[in-house]
Design an enzyme around this catalytic site. Sequence first.
Site, PDB file in Angstrom:
ATOM      1  N   TRP A 142       1.524   1.693  -3.404  1.00 42.66           N
ATOM      2  CA  TRP A 142       0.478   2.401  -4.161  1.00 42.66           C
ATOM      3  C   TRP A 142       0.656   3.917  -4.022  1.00 42.66           C
ATOM      4  CZ3 TRP A 142      -3.111   1.169  -7.741  1.00 42.66           C
ATOM      5  CH2 TRP A 142      -3.368  -0.181  -7.965  1.00 42.66           C
ATOM      6  N   TRP A 172     -21.457  11.977 -19.135  1.00 43.61           N
ATOM      7  CA  TRP A 172     -21.876  12.182 -17.740  1.00 43.61           C
ATOM      8  C   TRP A 172     -23.204  12.897 -17.676  1.00 43.61           C
ATOM      9  CZ3 TRP A 172     -18.920   9.296 -14.940  1.00 43.61           C
ATOM     10  CH2 TRP A 172     -17.564   9.158 -15.216  1.00 43.61           C
ATOM     11  N   GLU A 219       0.846  -1.211   0.000  1.00 43.17           N
ATOM     12  CA  GLU A 219       0.000   0.000   0.000  1.00 43.17           C
ATOM     13  C   GLU A 219       0.871   1.247   0.000  1.00 43.17           C
ATOM     14  OE1 GLU A 219      -3.296  -0.051  -0.572  1.00 43.17           O
ATOM     15  OE2 GLU A 219      -2.919  -2.185  -0.747  1.00 43.17           O
ATOM     16  N   TRP A 242     -16.281  11.851 -12.209  1.00 43.93           N
ATOM     17  CA  TRP A 242     -15.392  11.537 -11.092  1.00 43.93           C
ATOM     18  C   TRP A 242     -14.743  12.791 -10.524  1.00 43.93           C
ATOM     19  CZ3 TRP A 242     -10.345  12.951 -11.956  1.00 43.93           C
ATOM     20  CH2 TRP A 242      -9.947  13.095 -13.280  1.00 43.93           C
ATOM     21  N   TRP A 299      -9.779   8.289  -7.727  1.00 45.09           N
ATOM     22  CA  TRP A 299     -10.991   8.666  -8.467  1.00 45.09           C
ATOM     23  C   TRP A 299     -10.949   8.179  -9.902  1.00 45.09           C
ATOM     24  CZ3 TRP A 299     -15.651   9.479  -6.955  1.00 45.09           C
ATOM     25  CH2 TRP A 299     -15.859   9.810  -5.613  1.00 45.09           C
ATOM     26  N   ASN A 356     -10.718   2.880   3.222  1.00 39.21           N
ATOM     27  CA  ASN A 356     -10.417   2.679   1.800  1.00 39.21           C
ATOM     28  C   ASN A 356     -11.485   1.871   1.067  1.00 39.21           C
ATOM     29  OD1 ASN A 356      -8.626   2.731  -0.584  1.00 39.21           O
ATOM     30  ND2 ASN A 356      -8.576   0.522  -0.204  1.00 39.21           N
TER      31      ASN A 356
END
Length: 478
Positions: free
Chosen positions: A281, A309, A278, A362, A385, A344
């Site tokens: 990440w 959208w 992580e 987003w 996102w 998360n």
Amino acid sequence: MDRAAAPLLLWFRRDLRLGDNRALSRAVATGSPIVPVFVWDEAGEGDWAPGGAGRVYLHRALEALRSSLRARGLDLVCRRGPAGAELERLLAETGARGVYWNRLYEPAVIARDRGIKEWLRAAGHEAESFNSALLFEPHEIATQAGHPFQVFTPFWRSASRRPVDAPEEDPGGALRAPAGGLPAGPLEELGLWPDHPWAERVAGHWAIGEETARGQLACFVAEGADAYATDRDLPATDGTSRLSPALHWGTIGPREVWAAVERTGRAGEEGPRTFLAEIGWREFAHHVLFHFPRTPEEPLREKFADFPWEDDAGARQAWRAGRTGYPIVDAGMRQLYEEGWMHNRVRMIVGSLLVKHLLQPWQAGARWFWDCLVDADLAANTLGWQWSGGCGADAAPYFRVFNPMTQGKKFDPAGRYVRRYVPELGELPDAYVHEPWEAPETVLGQAGLRLGRDYPRPIIDHRTGRQRALAAFAEVKG
Ligand SMILES: Cc1cc2nc3c(=O)[nH]c(=O)nc-3n(C[C@H](O)[C@H](O)[C@H](O)COP(=O)(O)OP(=O)(O)OC[C@H]3O[C@@H](n4cnc5c(N)ncnc54)[C@H](O)[C@@H]3O)c2cc1C
């Protein structure tokens, strides 16, 4: 002033600590006295100056840094305005010979800092920057063909083969102030603290500062890391480190996190290894932002630029307020507003509902998170996102639409998380807590709940929302 005896300005930014701070240790190693400074340069961060919750955390982290400095006979000089101009003024006021700082990687900040460095050097000042925010700098890692990575697994395989530098030593007693300091100025003059009672509430959920972050890390490594691989997905359990704001604001650095896990001798075991991935990440997010600086506004995958959208302000408002009628989503959105943080797993669920069921861009979700998260981080938030939107690096495929009921039942089976943040549902039996509209009237009555009055019905039916999302996706694919 004799040049060798002249002080150095240590420009603190998002490295609000004295330990493992390379700019600080290198500045101290020159033997010069140090003037620690912080400049609140809102405009210098472009469109992404810290939002409300971030400013709350920053204010408190500065208080903590200032008190650690005061305990060593120094202070934190605080100024507000364009960083270049304020540093120029501080150089003149202190007779300092240069400025040291740790690098940041947001596009606007890179451009600003590059300009400042060039100007300082051209004016005959020392200007040195260092890495203390990441394990590996974004430009150090590349594919064999020399390109940036867009998929996490090969990125991390390549990055984690490299040695990680040991944390820098705390300079301890070698850190000294110049004779005759500057007035440090009250922190309140920076105007960081939002003028809203919400700010105190968010702050109340966090113990902030270098010492607490180190304690939190030690506690997580000793007690949480072994079970991390399973517990990290359970939002009702304290199964993650909650170090994200500390890492963002730099009250702790990633080298120290890495070293703490390594010291246990169990870094290769599943829990600790998953945790370090992580941290990987976080590195990947910075790598992607650095190489694709347009991604905070635009999808990495260009075909998503024309995604159809919807523009539904009412849907966005219901989502922000935690009133979508989907309990796990509403619990997450209320946790966010209440604590400035969200688990998360739930970030992924609420993201999916906004961009898929509700077909809202987003970017709208990213902006709300930006204002509400104490850990709002341009690299991680953009990656998260775009992952939700199916349009980013290593993103969830757009056609994979989370089912909020299934997610709730799997990761919050007894509804403990939902009940904590959506007390209206507190009395519902476990079987209905993730789908109250399925409960018979008698059960709703016993739970003291009338749908549509005490708690909303789903803003959109799951099946309808899913099909609408897939149809929109088909337009992009075609
Ligand atoms: C839509 C969305 C938005 C997000 N926005 C942010 C954000 O603004 N800031 C932020 O720090 N994280 C963000 N994340 C990633 C992740 O949710 C948080 O880092 C994590 O929940 C923080 O909790 P923790 O410290 O307990 O994490 P842990 O599980 O203990 O992980 C340790 C650290 O690894 C890093 N990390 C973990 N997961 C990720 C990830 N997916 N991407 C990048 N870094 C990660 C964080 O620094 C975290 O503190 C976002 C995720 C999604 C899906």
